[in-house]
Design an enzyme around this catalytic site. Structure first.
Site, PDB file in Angstrom:
ATOM      1  CD  GLU A 264      35.966  35.298  40.295  1.00 31.70           C
ATOM      2  OE1 GLU A 264      34.814  35.555  39.962  1.00 31.70           O
ATOM      3  OE2 GLU A 264      36.270  35.738  41.169  1.00 31.70           O
TER       4      GLU A 264
ATOM      5  CB  CYS B 289      32.238  38.392  44.253  1.00 29.90           C
ATOM      6  SG  CYS B 289      31.433  36.895  43.953  1.00 29.90           S
TER       7      CYS B 289
ATOM      8  CB  CYS C 187      32.951  33.989  43.921  1.00 36.44           C
ATOM      9  SG  CYS C 187      32.332  33.668  42.820  1.00 36.44           S
TER      10      CYS C 187
HETATM   11  N1  THU Z   1      32.543  39.682  38.327  1.00 36.69           N
HETATM   12  C1  THU Z   1      33.108  38.098  38.740  1.00 36.69           C
HETATM   13  O1  THU Z   1      33.561  37.992  37.206  1.00 36.69           O
HETATM   14  N2  THU Z   1      33.952  38.142  39.032  1.00 36.69           N
HETATM   15  C2  THU Z   1      34.046  38.762  40.443  1.00 36.69           C
HETATM   16  O2  THU Z   1      34.593  38.123  41.757  1.00 36.69           O
HETATM   17  C3  THU Z   1      33.528  39.786  40.817  1.00 36.69           C
HETATM   18  C4  THU Z   1      32.816  40.248  39.349  1.00 36.69           C
HETATM   19  C5  THU Z   1      32.027  40.502  37.495  1.00 36.69           C
HETATM   20  C6  THU Z   1      30.900  40.162  37.501  1.00 36.69           C
HETATM   21  C7  THU Z   1      30.269  41.112  36.170  1.00 36.69           C
HETATM   22  O3  THU Z   1      30.090  40.515  34.535  1.00 36.69           O
HETATM   23  C8  THU Z   1      31.433  42.154  36.048  1.00 36.69           C
HETATM   24  O4  THU Z   1      32.277  41.354  36.710  1.00 36.69           O
HETATM   25  C9  THU Z   1      31.246  43.737  36.410  1.00 36.69           C
HETATM   26  O5  THU Z   1      30.651  43.130  38.059  1.00 36.69           O
END
Ligand code: THU
Length: 131
Positions: A55, A88, A91
């Site tokens: 994101e 998360c 983000c």
């Molecule tokens: N991740 C994202 O790309 N976006 C999120 O909102 C949550 C987590 C990714 C980070 C990491 O590369 C993987 O997911 C596992 O945590």
């Protein structure tokens, strides 16, 4: 642009993830009010905390291009199959700085079928921090 088209762009973006540690690929497609789509995928670092979520990759690309207003974001994630993947907290806050009315579309597969859940960002991040 309709939700299905934006989800397709997020699915395409997910293929560009760099995930040698988690193997969990996330794709995001952010639609600006100007009608352009900015795609992002997660990029991992051996020092895990440095990893950047899909994101934020999409958002930073858009900001760099001068965009400041956004209408929707589609997010997909999963190791092999798409599974329900919610953004998360970091983000959520970064996106919220540009408006909490943003439509957040979370797409996943259930029994082989593509499903989606949509929210307003303000529902996902109530009492947003404001400076
Ligand atoms: N991740 C994202 O790309 N976006 C999120 O909102 C949550 C987590 C990714 C980070 C990491 O590369 C993987 O997911 C596992 O945590």
């Amino acid at each position: 642009m309709n939700n299905d088209e934006l989800i397709k762009q997020a699915i395409e973006a997910r293929e560009r993830a760099y995930v040698p540690y988690s193997h969990f690929k996330v794709g995001a497609a952010l639609l600006s009010e100007s009608g352009k789509v900015y795609q992002g995928a997660n990029m991992e670092c051996s020092s895990f905390g440095m990893t950047v979520c899909a994101e934020r990759v999409a958002l930073l690309k858009a900001l760099y291009e001068g965009e400041r207003k956004f209408s929707k974001i589609a997010i997909v994630g999963g190791k092999e199959e798409l599974e329900y993947t919610s953004p998360c907290g970091a983000c959520r806050q970064f996106l919220a700085d540009f408006g909490t009315e943003l439509e957040v579309i979370l797409a996943y597969r259930e029994n082989g079928e593509l499903k989606e859940k949509t929210f307003r960002l303000k529902e996902l991040l109530p009492e947003t921090f404001n400076l």
